[in-house]
Design a protein around this motif. Structure first.
Motif, PDB file in Angstrom:
ATOM      1  N   PRO A  44      59.630  97.078  70.930  1.00 50.64           N
ATOM      2  CA  PRO A  44      60.391  96.335  69.926  1.00 50.64           C
ATOM      3  C   PRO A  44      61.327  95.342  70.616  1.00 50.64           C
ATOM      4  N   HIS A  45      61.425  94.156  70.042  1.00 59.28           N
ATOM      5  CA  HIS A  45      62.289  93.111  70.593  1.00 59.28           C
ATOM      6  C   HIS A  45      62.887  92.320  69.435  1.00 59.28           C
ATOM      7  N   GLU A  46      64.214  92.361  69.325  1.00 59.54           N
ATOM      8  CA  GLU A  46      64.907  91.703  68.217  1.00 59.54           C
ATOM      9  C   GLU A  46      64.254  92.154  66.914  1.00 59.54           C
ATOM     10  N   GLN A  68      51.078  80.707  68.035  1.00 62.00           N
ATOM     11  CA  GLN A  68      51.219  81.404  66.762  1.00 62.00           C
ATOM     12  C   GLN A  68      50.207  82.543  66.739  1.00 62.00           C
ATOM     13  N   ALA A  69      50.597  83.637  66.089  1.00 64.17           N
ATOM     14  CA  ALA A  69      49.711  84.790  66.011  1.00 64.17           C
ATOM     15  C   ALA A  69      50.007  85.577  64.747  1.00 64.17           C
ATOM     16  N   ALA A  89      53.689  85.257  63.309  1.00 59.47           N
ATOM     17  CA  ALA A  89      54.745  85.096  64.300  1.00 59.47           C
ATOM     18  C   ALA A  89      54.596  83.803  65.092  1.00 59.47           C
ATOM     19  N   ASP A  90      55.746  83.251  65.441  1.00 55.68           N
ATOM     20  CA  ASP A  90      55.795  82.234  66.481  1.00 55.68           C
ATOM     21  C   ASP A  90      55.884  83.004  67.788  1.00 55.68           C
ATOM     22  N   ILE A 139      56.640  87.064  73.473  1.00 57.74           N
ATOM     23  CA  ILE A 139      57.617  87.522  72.487  1.00 57.74           C
ATOM     24  C   ILE A 139      57.145  87.022  71.127  1.00 57.74           C
ATOM     25  N   PHE A 140      56.895  87.950  70.220  1.00 55.19           N
ATOM     26  CA  PHE A 140      56.408  87.634  68.874  1.00 55.19           C
ATOM     27  C   PHE A 140      57.592  87.665  67.915  1.00 55.19           C
ATOM     28  N   ARG A 141      57.941  86.498  67.368  1.00 62.47           N
ATOM     29  CA  ARG A 141      59.066  86.374  66.435  1.00 62.47           C
ATOM     30  C   ARG A 141      58.511  86.175  65.022  1.00 62.47           C
TER      31      ARG A 141
END
Length: 157
Positions: A44-46, A68-69, A89-90, A139-141
């Motif tokens: 997990p990240h942010e 993008q994904a 996600a970006d 990193i997937f945001r």
């Protein structure tokens, strides 16, 4: 209230769910325009997740072309137990070797059962340091999130 609204997870539930699961499925766009799907370990990240991969992998090539994904995490073997999170996600590509090393250590510590802040064994640090130059961090945001927990329906359909 719609069934969709009844099974949606809250933001806190999504974070808890991502913290307990182990594998994401990442869809990127391949060179022929078709989805390229790959399972990955993550941490997990942010509000999203992060991982690493070989810099020459197909997913890396795809994400360099279009950062993008779509990410899917799901579990459950019967209808009333189905849970999951899917998000568009970006993607931030991390190429700094020191940061990729840090990400690799966090990832491997998670799968070894270590807690954040636990000491990193020298052998693991050396292994990750040897791998990091060949890898990139991802990193997937999330930009759009869908979630479901059929357990919230209490066994009714």
């Amino acid at each position: 209230m719609s069934r969709r609204d009844q099974i949606r997870m809250t933001e806190d539930e999504v974070r808890e769910y991502l913290a307990e699961q182990k594998v994401i499925n990442v869809a990127s766009v391949g060179p022929n325009g078709r989805p390229h799907l790959a399972p990955l370990w993550y941490f997990p990240h942010e509000d999203g997740v992060a991982t690493w991969t070989y810099g020459t992998s197909q997913k890396a090539k795809n994400l360099r072309r279009l950062a993008q994904a779509t990410v899917l995490v799901e579990d459950g073997d019967t209808y009333e137990k189905l849970r999951g999170v899917s998000f568009e996600a970006d993607v931030e590509i991390v190429e700094d070797t020191a940061e990729v090393t840090r990400m690799g250590i966090e990832l491997m510590q998670r799968y070894a059962g270590a807690k954040p802040g636990d000491p990193v064994p020298d052998e693991l640090r050396a292994f990750i340091a040897g791998q990091a130059p060949k890898r990139i961090g991802l990193i997937f945001r999330p930009t759009k999130v869908a979630s479901w927990n059929h357990g919230k329906l209490g066994g009714t359909y």
